[in-house]
Design an enzyme around this catalytic site. Structure first.
Site, PDB file in Angstrom:
ATOM      1  N   HIS A  31       0.739  -1.255   0.056  1.00 26.08           N
ATOM      2  CA  HIS A  31       0.005  -0.073  -0.073  1.00 26.08           C
ATOM      3  C   HIS A  31       0.990   1.339   0.133  1.00 26.08           C
ATOM      4  CE1 HIS A  31       1.078   0.097   4.253  1.00 26.08           C
ATOM      5  NE2 HIS A  31       0.289  -1.149   4.485  1.00 26.08           N
ATOM      6  N   HIS A  34       4.098   1.328   2.119  1.00 23.24           N
ATOM      7  CA  HIS A  34       5.450   0.633   1.805  1.00 23.24           C
ATOM      8  C   HIS A  34       5.866   1.602   0.641  1.00 23.24           C
ATOM      9  CE1 HIS A  34       2.556  -2.813   2.884  1.00 23.24           C
ATOM     10  NE2 HIS A  34       3.890  -3.040   3.564  1.00 23.24           N
ATOM     11  N   GLY A 144       9.011   1.702   8.419  1.00 24.09           N
ATOM     12  CA  GLY A 144       7.823   2.673   9.012  1.00 24.09           C
ATOM     13  C   GLY A 144       7.779   3.020  10.404  1.00 24.09           C
ATOM     14  N   LYS A 146       5.186   3.461  11.695  1.00 24.40           N
ATOM     15  CA  LYS A 146       3.886   2.690  12.113  1.00 24.40           C
ATOM     16  C   LYS A 146       4.236   1.532  12.859  1.00 24.40           C
ATOM     17  CE  LYS A 146      -0.011   0.294  11.438  1.00 24.40           C
ATOM     18  NZ  LYS A 146       0.221  -1.052  10.968  1.00 24.40           N
ATOM     19  N   GLN A 150       9.391  -1.884  16.279  1.00 26.24           N
ATOM     20  CA  GLN A 150      10.198  -2.759  15.292  1.00 26.24           C
ATOM     21  C   GLN A 150      11.283  -1.772  15.025  1.00 26.24           C
ATOM     22  OE1 GLN A 150       8.878  -5.341  11.921  1.00 26.24           O
ATOM     23  NE2 GLN A 150       8.930  -3.360  11.083  1.00 26.24           N
ATOM     24  N   SER A 183      -1.614  -3.669   5.573  1.00 27.55           N
ATOM     25  CA  SER A 183      -2.421  -4.781   4.954  1.00 27.55           C
ATOM     26  C   SER A 183      -3.352  -5.290   5.735  1.00 27.55           C
ATOM     27  CB  SER A 183      -1.073  -5.659   4.593  1.00 27.55           C
ATOM     28  OG  SER A 183       0.103  -5.111   4.078  1.00 27.55           O
TER      29      SER A 183
END
Ligand code: AMP
Length: 278
Positions: A31, A34, A144, A146, A150, A183
């Site tokens: 999307h 990415h 990201g 987001k 991570q 996703s």
């Protein structure tokens, strides 16, 4: 654009590519989030490589590995249009042959927030990313905001293990109504999709409370929780943490990572913002 399925082939291309390589690891079903990372990478590097690999090791047995959305044909078209050099598209047995036995654990950081709800998740992420770094040997890797935890964990891994890779962070890309692109949004029913805006709205509520002078994280979490309860969403966690250590803050003093995970039916969505208190 080359579509590469084996490690040997990918290694060959790695050796051939002269100049800098920017790399974006993904699980596909691409999307604009990415693609924003792809654009950033293209601006700064001579070559751009994207991997698409739904990594079984980062899913718990009760999670959605089998049903995770996949559309390789569309992904390849989007990446072709973005004009990148190569897509690395290995299958599971290529990355994890039967006798695979080596894992990377980032202690402490991996046990907080997402790691508490998803034990083993970051071990899976770190292991696959380390493998991909070794195969593709990028100078820069793009992640990201987001997935804020991570990012922190990737920076720690790169620093602790001396990977010669710079971790570059792209902003969270959102739908017009504020929902962070993911996703997994495709799982949402029409009603859930409408109500999923509650994640970003509750983050904005936290930001407003902190801007107005609220310094007690317990009060902020309670307000967010009460707000989310008005929707069909079920809170997994709400956190106000130090953006570097991911430790919960006792007093809101400076930059605070406000993050949350909320279930809509079986779909688990996450989001975050960093609030700068003055
Ligand atoms: P995924 O395919 O979900 O593993 O994501 C691959 C990369 O894209 C990760 O670094 C994600 O943090 C990043 N990403 C996913 N969604 C977004 C978004 N809405 N905005 C920015 N980056 C994102």
């Amino acid at each position: 654009m080359k579509v590469i399925k084996t490690i040997n082939e990918m290694r060959k291309l790695t050796i051939e590519m002269s100049g800098t390589v920017g790399f974006i690891p993904t699980m596909g079903y691409l999307h604009h989030g990415h693609l924003s990372l792809v654009r950033l990478a293209k601006k700064k590097n001579d070559h751009v490589v994207v991997s698409i690999f739904v990594n079984p090791k980062q899913f718990q047995p009760n999670e959605d590995f089998a049903s995770y959305p996949r559309d390789t044909e569309k992904d390849l078209q989007l990446l072709q249009d973005a004009n990148i050099d190569a897509v690395f598209l290995p299958n599971v047995s290529e990355m994890y042959p039967e006798n695979f036995a080596t894992y990377i654990t980032i202690e402490s950081l991996s046990k907080k927030l997402e790691g508490k709800s998803r034990p083993g998740h970051f071990q899976g992420v770190a292991t696959i990313v380390a493998k991909l770094f070794n195969i593709i040997q990028p100078q820069q890797a793009y992640f990201g905001q987001k997935d804020a935890q991570q990012v922190v964990i990737m920076k720690k891994m790169v620093s602790d293990l001396q990977f010669p890779v710079e971790i570059v962070v792209g902003p969270t890309i959102r739908e017009q109504d504020g929902l962070a692109m993911s996703s997994r949004n495709v799982y949402l029913s029409e009603k859930e999709r409408k109500e999923a805006t509650i994640l970003f709205q509750s983050l904005k509520l936290a930001e407003e409370l902190i801007r107005k002078g609220e310094r007690n994280p317990v009060s902020v979490k309670k307000e967010m929780n009460d707000f989310i309860k008005k929707s069909v969403g079920v809170v997994d966690y709400i956190s106000l943490a130090d953006p570097d250590t991911l430790d919960e803050v006792e007093n809101i003093k400076k930059n605070t990572l406000v993050s949350l995970a909320v279930f809509f039916g079986k779909t688990r969505l996450i989001d975050n913002i960093v609030v700068h208190s003055v």
